[in-house]
Design a protein around this motif. Sequence first.
Motif, PDB file in Angstrom:
ATOM      1  N   THR A 141      39.891  53.335  42.753  1.00 33.37           N
ATOM      2  CA  THR A 141      38.580  52.797  42.917  1.00 33.37           C
ATOM      3  C   THR A 141      39.063  51.183  43.163  1.00 33.37           C
ATOM      4  OG1 THR A 141      37.594  54.490  41.954  1.00 33.37           O
ATOM      5  CG2 THR A 141      36.357  52.445  42.422  1.00 33.37           C
ATOM      6  N   GLU A 142      39.986  50.950  41.898  1.00 33.86           N
ATOM      7  CA  GLU A 142      40.074  49.355  41.870  1.00 33.86           C
ATOM      8  C   GLU A 142      41.095  48.889  42.941  1.00 33.86           C
ATOM      9  OE1 GLU A 142      39.874  45.606  40.223  1.00 33.86           O
ATOM     10  OE2 GLU A 142      38.772  47.302  39.563  1.00 33.86           O
ATOM     11  N   PHE A 143      41.882  49.907  43.220  1.00 36.06           N
ATOM     12  CA  PHE A 143      42.969  49.647  44.315  1.00 36.06           C
ATOM     13  C   PHE A 143      42.049  49.478  45.718  1.00 36.06           C
ATOM     14  CE2 PHE A 143      45.339  51.256  48.334  1.00 36.06           C
ATOM     15  CZ  PHE A 143      46.371  50.246  48.273  1.00 36.06           C
ATOM     16  N   LEU A 144      41.062  50.351  46.117  1.00 34.52           N
ATOM     17  CA  LEU A 144      40.563  50.408  47.112  1.00 34.52           C
ATOM     18  C   LEU A 144      39.486  49.081  47.339  1.00 34.52           C
ATOM     19  CD1 LEU A 144      39.443  54.075  47.772  1.00 34.52           C
ATOM     20  CD2 LEU A 144      41.258  52.726  48.996  1.00 34.52           C
ATOM     21  N   LYS A 145      39.215  48.698  46.091  1.00 36.62           N
ATOM     22  CA  LYS A 145      38.075  47.570  46.014  1.00 36.62           C
ATOM     23  C   LYS A 145      38.717  46.172  46.442  1.00 36.62           C
ATOM     24  CE  LYS A 145      35.561  45.167  42.230  1.00 36.62           C
ATOM     25  NZ  LYS A 145      34.926  45.130  41.074  1.00 36.62           N
ATOM     26  N   ARG A 146      39.961  46.098  45.876  1.00 37.37           N
ATOM     27  CA  ARG A 146      41.037  44.953  46.101  1.00 37.37           C
ATOM     28  C   ARG A 146      41.221  44.762  47.660  1.00 37.37           C
ATOM     29  NH1 ARG A 146      45.300  43.690  41.416  1.00 37.37           N
ATOM     30  NH2 ARG A 146      43.885  43.221  39.884  1.00 37.37           N
ATOM     31  N   ARG A 147      41.878  46.049  48.015  1.00 36.11           N
ATOM     32  CA  ARG A 147      41.989  46.169  49.692  1.00 36.11           C
ATOM     33  C   ARG A 147      40.968  45.621  50.463  1.00 36.11           C
ATOM     34  NH1 ARG A 147      46.438  44.782  49.829  1.00 36.11           N
ATOM     35  NH2 ARG A 147      47.586  45.815  48.130  1.00 36.11           N
ATOM     36  N   PHE A 148      39.578  46.249  49.851  1.00 37.68           N
ATOM     37  CA  PHE A 148      38.384  45.843  50.822  1.00 37.68           C
ATOM     38  C   PHE A 148      38.237  44.381  50.946  1.00 37.68           C
ATOM     39  CE2 PHE A 148      34.031  44.955  50.829  1.00 37.68           C
ATOM     40  CZ  PHE A 148      33.549  45.551  52.309  1.00 37.68           C
ATOM     41  N   PHE A 149      38.314  43.560  49.684  1.00 31.51           N
ATOM     42  CA  PHE A 149      37.945  42.129  49.661  1.00 31.51           C
ATOM     43  C   PHE A 149      39.178  41.359  50.576  1.00 31.51           C
ATOM     44  CE2 PHE A 149      35.092  43.500  46.450  1.00 31.51           C
ATOM     45  CZ  PHE A 149      33.793  42.947  47.157  1.00 31.51           C
ATOM     46  N   LYS A 150      40.341  41.945  50.525  1.00 30.35           N
ATOM     47  CA  LYS A 150      41.627  41.147  50.717  1.00 30.35           C
ATOM     48  C   LYS A 150      41.693  41.421  52.171  1.00 30.35           C
ATOM     49  CE  LYS A 150      46.308  40.324  49.577  1.00 30.35           C
ATOM     50  NZ  LYS A 150      47.401  40.642  48.607  1.00 30.35           N
TER      51      LYS A 150
END
Length: 110
Positions: A76-85
């Motif tokens: 979840t944290e990985f996908l959240k970071r990828r989404f914003f980046k």
Amino acid sequence: MKFTLTKNTSNSLKIISALVIVLHHYAQYVCLNHLSDSIFYKVLSAQGGFIGVAIFFFLSGYGLMESEQRSHLNPTEFLKRRFFKIYLPVLLVTIIWMFAVPFLLSESPF
């Protein structure tokens, strides 16, 4: 002995591989339009893109692996970071481009 690439070295090699890809596309244009018979253009046209893309993807994967080993993220944290980046900037540029195209082009591509 462990082999590591610094982030600056990796980014520099990514820039070089991106330039090789750009030169590959230019060499394809030159060869297609018979602008030169140089062996340089023929070799770059045939193999430059494959080599540049392979190096770029290897370095990107290597960077992701090193990042994962330094700080493990849950999915979840990985996908959240990828989404914003990555995804959010792409989405914003796409929306801006869609509104700008009718003003920039004489004929709308839509």
